[in-house]
Design an enzyme around this catalytic site. Structure first.
Site, PDB file in Angstrom:
ATOM      1  N   HIS A  22      16.662  34.516  85.486  1.00  0.00           N
ATOM      2  CA  HIS A  22      17.448  33.869  84.428  1.00  0.00           C
ATOM      3  C   HIS A  22      18.674  33.177  85.021  1.00  0.00           C
ATOM      4  O   HIS A  22      19.012  32.047  84.645  1.00  0.00           O
ATOM      5  CB  HIS A  22      17.927  34.905  83.399  1.00  0.00           C
ATOM      6  CG  HIS A  22      16.830  35.557  82.612  1.00  0.00           C
ATOM      7  ND1 HIS A  22      16.723  36.911  82.450  1.00  0.00           N
ATOM      8  CD2 HIS A  22      15.787  35.018  81.927  1.00  0.00           C
ATOM      9  CE1 HIS A  22      15.677  37.187  81.695  1.00  0.00           C
ATOM     10  NE2 HIS A  22      15.079  36.067  81.377  1.00  0.00           N
ATOM     11  N   LYS A  48       9.202  43.819  71.678  1.00  0.00           N
ATOM     12  CA  LYS A  48       9.239  44.608  72.915  1.00  0.00           C
ATOM     13  C   LYS A  48      10.082  45.848  72.719  1.00  0.00           C
ATOM     14  O   LYS A  48      10.962  45.867  71.867  1.00  0.00           O
ATOM     15  CB  LYS A  48       9.870  43.788  74.043  1.00  0.00           C
ATOM     16  CG  LYS A  48       9.143  42.528  74.385  1.00  0.00           C
ATOM     17  CD  LYS A  48      10.070  41.537  75.062  1.00  0.00           C
ATOM     18  CE  LYS A  48       9.456  40.160  75.109  1.00  0.00           C
ATOM     19  NZ  LYS A  48      10.418  39.125  75.430  1.00  0.00           N
ATOM     20  N   ARG A  97       7.720  29.953  84.986  1.00  0.00           N
ATOM     21  CA  ARG A  97       7.477  30.638  86.254  1.00  0.00           C
ATOM     22  C   ARG A  97       6.076  30.382  86.775  1.00  0.00           C
ATOM     23  O   ARG A  97       5.843  30.285  87.965  1.00  0.00           O
ATOM     24  CB  ARG A  97       7.661  32.151  86.091  1.00  0.00           C
ATOM     25  CG  ARG A  97       9.078  32.573  85.864  1.00  0.00           C
ATOM     26  CD  ARG A  97       9.133  33.976  85.365  1.00  0.00           C
ATOM     27  NE  ARG A  97       8.377  34.087  84.122  1.00  0.00           N
ATOM     28  CZ  ARG A  97       8.362  35.146  83.336  1.00  0.00           C
ATOM     29  NH1 ARG A  97       9.026  36.227  83.682  1.00  0.00           N
ATOM     30  NH2 ARG A  97       7.661  35.160  82.220  1.00  0.00           N
ATOM     31  N   SER A 135      11.984  40.319  82.765  1.00  0.00           N
ATOM     32  CA  SER A 135      12.770  41.436  82.221  1.00  0.00           C
ATOM     33  C   SER A 135      11.863  42.630  81.922  1.00  0.00           C
ATOM     34  O   SER A 135      12.234  43.773  82.155  1.00  0.00           O
ATOM     35  CB  SER A 135      13.458  41.016  80.925  1.00  0.00           C
ATOM     36  OG  SER A 135      14.392  40.018  81.180  1.00  0.00           O
TER      37      SER A 135
HETATM   38  O1  PNS Z   1      12.820  35.631  76.537  1.00  0.00           O
HETATM   39  P1  PNS Z   1      11.795  35.445  75.447  1.00  0.00           P
HETATM   40  O2  PNS Z   1      11.605  36.743  74.675  1.00  0.00           O
HETATM   41  O3  PNS Z   1      10.510  34.858  75.934  1.00  0.00           O
HETATM   42  O4  PNS Z   1      12.441  34.383  74.419  1.00  0.00           O
HETATM   43  C1  PNS Z   1      11.770  34.030  73.231  1.00  0.00           C
HETATM   44  C2  PNS Z   1      12.774  33.402  72.251  1.00  0.00           C
HETATM   45  C3  PNS Z   1      13.923  34.342  71.994  1.00  0.00           C
HETATM   46  C4  PNS Z   1      13.297  32.103  72.829  1.00  0.00           C
HETATM   47  C5  PNS Z   1      11.997  33.108  70.929  1.00  0.00           C
HETATM   48  O5  PNS Z   1      11.390  34.273  70.471  1.00  0.00           O
HETATM   49  C6  PNS Z   1      12.923  32.557  69.836  1.00  0.00           C
HETATM   50  O6  PNS Z   1      13.206  31.389  69.826  1.00  0.00           O
HETATM   51  N1  PNS Z   1      13.399  33.443  68.933  1.00  0.00           N
HETATM   52  C7  PNS Z   1      14.299  33.052  67.857  1.00  0.00           C
HETATM   53  C8  PNS Z   1      13.541  32.981  66.521  1.00  0.00           C
HETATM   54  C9  PNS Z   1      12.770  31.676  66.420  1.00  0.00           C
HETATM   55  O7  PNS Z   1      13.342  30.591  66.369  1.00  0.00           O
HETATM   56  N2  PNS Z   1      11.434  31.787  66.425  1.00  0.00           N
HETATM   57  C10 PNS Z   1      10.543  30.650  66.389  1.00  0.00           C
HETATM   58  C11 PNS Z   1      10.275  30.144  67.798  1.00  0.00           C
HETATM   59  S1  PNS Z   1       9.255  28.715  67.804  1.00  0.00           S
END
Ligand code: PNS
Length: 166
Positions: A22, A48, A97, A135
């Site tokens: 990150h 998670k 990645r 993570s």
């Molecule tokens: O690190 P991650 O868990 O892969 O991140 C995913 C994240 C937090 C970017 C995604 O779940 C997100 O955007 N969450 C906020 C809620 C939202 O907008 N959901 C619709 C995504 S298209």
């Protein structure tokens, strides 16, 4: 946004915990943006078993980047695009990645594009040595007593050990 306006990017994620991968993406983000908001999501698409609260993750990211005022860690609830709009961030940064990340990332980018067409998602690629770091693996290895010191920064390592009572 006019071309002369400062570019504000949002790098959203779970960051539970923030890893060297990150950090790599955040610093790369500063090459394309004047300011980068590291947005710790209260709601992740991937459910998670978490380690840190959103506030704890924000505090850890603040500690890791205490040398750089252009990096602004903030927690958010609800939709990413709503948070991006509120913050004036028209660039959404995500790290890629491996090819296996791509399907999920493409889906999210396209959904976000539908929800708020003014935002652009860009993908940045971490250094090879960070490309296997996630993570969820850091959490698992740490929970099982493995050494994660090369995958996270010293303040994060201390916090992980404390949280796990190690
Ligand atoms: O690190 P991650 O868990 O892969 O991140 C995913 C994240 C937090 C970017 C995604 O779940 C997100 O955007 N969450 C906020 C809620 C939202 O907008 N959901 C619709 C995504 S298209």
């Amino acid at each position: 946004m006019r071309r002369s306006d400062p570019v504000v990017a949002l790098y959203p994620g779970s960051f539970d915990p923030p890893t060297r991968g990150h950090e790599d993406i955040v610093r790369r983000g500063l090459r394309v943006a004047d300011r980068i908001i590291v947005g710790v999501a209260g709601t992740s698409t991937h459910a998670k078993k978490g380690l840190f609260t959103v506030d704890e993750r924000v505090a850890l990211i603040r500690e890791v980047f205490c040398d750089e005022e252009r990096i602004v860690p903030l927690g958010f609830q609800g939709l990413l695009v709503d948070f991006a709009r509120d913050q004036g961030a028209t660039l959404i940064v995500r790290g890629l990645r491996a090819v296996s990340d791509f399907e999920y990332e493409l889906q999210m980018a396209q959904m976000n594009q539908e929800l708020w067409p003014e935002a652009e998602t860009i993908f940045l690629v971490p250094e090879v040595r960070n490309s296997f770091v996630s993570s969820s693996l850091v959490r698992e290895v740490a929970r099982l007593g493995g050494d994660v010191s090369s995958f996270v920064s010293p303040p994060v390592l201390t916090a992980v050990r404390k949280k796990l009572g190690a």
